[in-house]
Scaffold this motif. Sequence first.
Motif, PDB file in Angstrom:
ATOM      1  N   VAL A  44    -108.671  -8.221 -63.660  1.00 30.30           N
ATOM      2  CA  VAL A  44    -108.141  -7.036 -62.985  1.00 30.30           C
ATOM      3  C   VAL A  44    -108.203  -7.225 -61.474  1.00 30.30           C
ATOM      4  O   VAL A  44    -107.266  -6.888 -60.752  1.00 30.30           O
ATOM      5  N   ARG A  45    -109.304  -7.790 -61.004  1.00 31.72           N
ATOM      6  CA  ARG A  45    -109.436  -8.039 -59.560  1.00 31.72           C
ATOM      7  C   ARG A  45    -108.352  -9.000 -59.069  1.00 31.72           C
ATOM      8  O   ARG A  45    -107.723  -8.785 -58.036  1.00 31.72           O
ATOM      9  N   GLN A  46    -108.121 -10.055 -59.828  1.00 25.73           N
ATOM     10  CA  GLN A  46    -107.099 -11.027 -59.449  1.00 25.73           C
ATOM     11  C   GLN A  46    -105.706 -10.401 -59.479  1.00 25.73           C
ATOM     12  O   GLN A  46    -104.888 -10.636 -58.590  1.00 25.73           O
ATOM     13  N   LEU A  47    -105.438  -9.578 -60.477  1.00 28.64           N
ATOM     14  CA  LEU A  47    -104.155  -8.901 -60.576  1.00 28.64           C
ATOM     15  C   LEU A  47    -103.923  -7.985 -59.380  1.00 28.64           C
ATOM     16  O   LEU A  47    -102.844  -7.986 -58.774  1.00 28.64           O
ATOM     17  N   ALA A  48    -104.939  -7.205 -59.007  1.00 31.69           N
ATOM     18  CA  ALA A  48    -104.814  -6.302 -57.860  1.00 31.69           C
ATOM     19  C   ALA A  48    -104.602  -7.088 -56.569  1.00 31.69           C
ATOM     20  O   ALA A  48    -103.776  -6.711 -55.731  1.00 31.69           O
ATOM     21  N   TYR A  49    -105.312  -8.201 -56.413  1.00 26.04           N
ATOM     22  CA  TYR A  49    -105.170  -9.028 -55.217  1.00 26.04           C
ATOM     23  C   TYR A  49    -103.757  -9.620 -55.120  1.00 26.04           C
ATOM     24  O   TYR A  49    -103.110  -9.526 -54.088  1.00 26.04           O
ATOM     25  N   LEU A  50    -103.292 -10.211 -56.212  1.00 25.72           N
ATOM     26  CA  LEU A  50    -101.951 -10.812 -56.196  1.00 25.72           C
ATOM     27  C   LEU A  50    -100.876  -9.754 -55.977  1.00 25.72           C
ATOM     28  O   LEU A  50     -99.873 -10.014 -55.328  1.00 25.72           O
ATOM     29  N   ASN A  51    -101.105  -8.570 -56.504  1.00 30.85           N
ATOM     30  CA  ASN A  51    -100.129  -7.507 -56.312  1.00 30.85           C
ATOM     31  C   ASN A  51    -100.032  -7.113 -54.841  1.00 30.85           C
ATOM     32  O   ASN A  51     -98.947  -6.859 -54.337  1.00 30.85           O
ATOM     33  N   ARG A  52    -101.167  -7.086 -54.141  1.00 26.05           N
ATOM     34  CA  ARG A  52    -101.132  -6.755 -52.709  1.00 26.05           C
ATOM     35  C   ARG A  52    -100.440  -7.853 -51.917  1.00 26.05           C
ATOM     36  O   ARG A  52     -99.706  -7.572 -50.975  1.00 26.05           O
ATOM     37  N   LYS A  53    -100.683  -9.110 -52.274  1.00 24.50           N
ATOM     38  CA  LYS A  53    -100.139 -10.233 -51.507  1.00 24.50           C
ATOM     39  C   LYS A  53     -98.679 -10.535 -51.839  1.00 24.50           C
ATOM     40  O   LYS A  53     -97.890 -10.840 -50.954  1.00 24.50           O
ATOM     41  N   GLU A  54     -98.325 -10.472 -53.115  1.00 24.97           N
ATOM     42  CA  GLU A  54     -97.000 -10.924 -53.549  1.00 24.97           C
ATOM     43  C   GLU A  54     -96.185  -9.855 -54.268  1.00 24.97           C
ATOM     44  O   GLU A  54     -95.060 -10.108 -54.669  1.00 24.97           O
ATOM     45  N   LYS A  55     -96.776  -8.686 -54.468  1.00 19.95           N
ATOM     46  CA  LYS A  55     -96.157  -7.602 -55.249  1.00 19.95           C
ATOM     47  C   LYS A  55     -95.677  -8.149 -56.593  1.00 19.95           C
ATOM     48  O   LYS A  55     -94.562  -7.905 -57.045  1.00 19.95           O
ATOM     49  N   SER A  56     -96.568  -8.897 -57.240  1.00 16.74           N
ATOM     50  CA  SER A  56     -96.228  -9.534 -58.511  1.00 16.74           C
ATOM     51  C   SER A  56     -96.267  -8.560 -59.680  1.00 16.74           C
ATOM     52  O   SER A  56     -95.551  -8.729 -60.653  1.00 16.74           O
ATOM     53  N   ALA A  57     -97.106  -7.544 -59.599  1.00 13.76           N
ATOM     54  CA  ALA A  57     -97.181  -6.542 -60.662  1.00 13.76           C
ATOM     55  C   ALA A  57     -96.457  -5.292 -60.169  1.00 13.76           C
ATOM     56  O   ALA A  57     -97.062  -4.355 -59.669  1.00 13.76           O
ATOM     57  N   THR A  58     -95.153  -5.292 -60.301  1.00 17.79           N
ATOM     58  CA  THR A  58     -94.342  -4.209 -59.738  1.00 17.79           C
ATOM     59  C   THR A  58     -94.638  -2.865 -60.366  1.00 17.79           C
ATOM     60  O   THR A  58     -94.294  -1.838 -59.807  1.00 17.79           O
ATOM     61  N   TRP A  59     -95.295  -2.849 -61.496  1.00 15.57           N
ATOM     62  CA  TRP A  59     -95.619  -1.600 -62.179  1.00 15.57           C
ATOM     63  C   TRP A  59     -96.853  -0.928 -61.611  1.00 15.57           C
ATOM     64  O   TRP A  59     -97.139   0.227 -61.915  1.00 15.57           O
ATOM     65  N   LEU A  60     -97.631  -1.633 -60.760  1.00 16.76           N
ATOM     66  CA  LEU A  60     -98.788  -1.011 -60.124  1.00 16.76           C
ATOM     67  C   LEU A  60     -98.339  -0.220 -58.901  1.00 16.76           C
ATOM     68  O   LEU A  60     -97.406  -0.613 -58.204  1.00 16.76           O
ATOM     69  N   PRO A  61     -99.013   0.901 -58.608  1.00 16.05           N
ATOM     70  CA  PRO A  61     -98.640   1.690 -57.428  1.00 16.05           C
ATOM     71  C   PRO A  61     -98.836   0.887 -56.143  1.00 16.05           C
ATOM     72  O   PRO A  61     -99.715   0.015 -56.069  1.00 16.05           O
ATOM     73  N   ASP A  62     -98.030   1.179 -55.133  1.00 14.97           N
ATOM     74  CA  ASP A  62     -98.189   0.521 -53.835  1.00 14.97           C
ATOM     75  C   ASP A  62     -99.583   0.814 -53.289  1.00 14.97           C
ATOM     76  O   ASP A  62    -100.086   1.926 -53.414  1.00 14.97           O
ATOM     77  N   GLY A  63    -100.205  -0.196 -52.707  1.00 12.83           N
ATOM     78  CA  GLY A  63    -101.516  -0.039 -52.118  1.00 12.83           C
ATOM     79  C   GLY A  63    -102.658   0.007 -53.119  1.00 12.83           C
ATOM     80  O   GLY A  63    -103.785   0.351 -52.754  1.00 12.83           O
ATOM     81  N   PHE A  64    -102.407  -0.355 -54.365  1.00 13.55           N
ATOM     82  CA  PHE A  64    -103.432  -0.321 -55.406  1.00 13.55           C
ATOM     83  C   PHE A  64    -104.564  -1.274 -55.037  1.00 13.55           C
ATOM     84  O   PHE A  64    -104.346  -2.458 -54.832  1.00 13.55           O
ATOM     85  N   LYS A  65    -105.791  -0.742 -54.926  1.00 15.13           N
ATOM     86  CA  LYS A  65    -106.958  -1.573 -54.612  1.00 15.13           C
ATOM     87  C   LYS A  65    -108.104  -1.169 -55.525  1.00 15.13           C
ATOM     88  O   LYS A  65    -108.231  -0.005 -55.908  1.00 15.13           O
TER      89      LYS A  65
END
Length: 82
Positions: A44-65
């Motif tokens: 989950v931590r890796q997913l949140a990190y990659l989403n912030r850097k690359e917006k790889s998980a487009t289904w997560l809200p913007d700014g999800f930390k």
Amino acid sequence: MDKPIFEKGIPLPDKNQSRSKYHWLAEMEVGDSFLCPHQDAHAVRQLAYLNRKEKSATWLPDGFKISWQKMEDGLYRVWRVA
């Protein structure tokens, strides 16, 4: 493997709508938390990190930390902080 049954007219799912094992993270609100084993907390931590850097998980809200901490019972508590 036996020959499968072929089907016609089944559309390919949109790449942005593919479901992650952690699709339920999108339902978390800031301040929510959950307990899980280390391997899930790390994923989950890796997913949140990659989403912030690359917006790889487009289904997560913007700014999800998230933040996480090891608890006394050996499990990890994961909080949504933003």
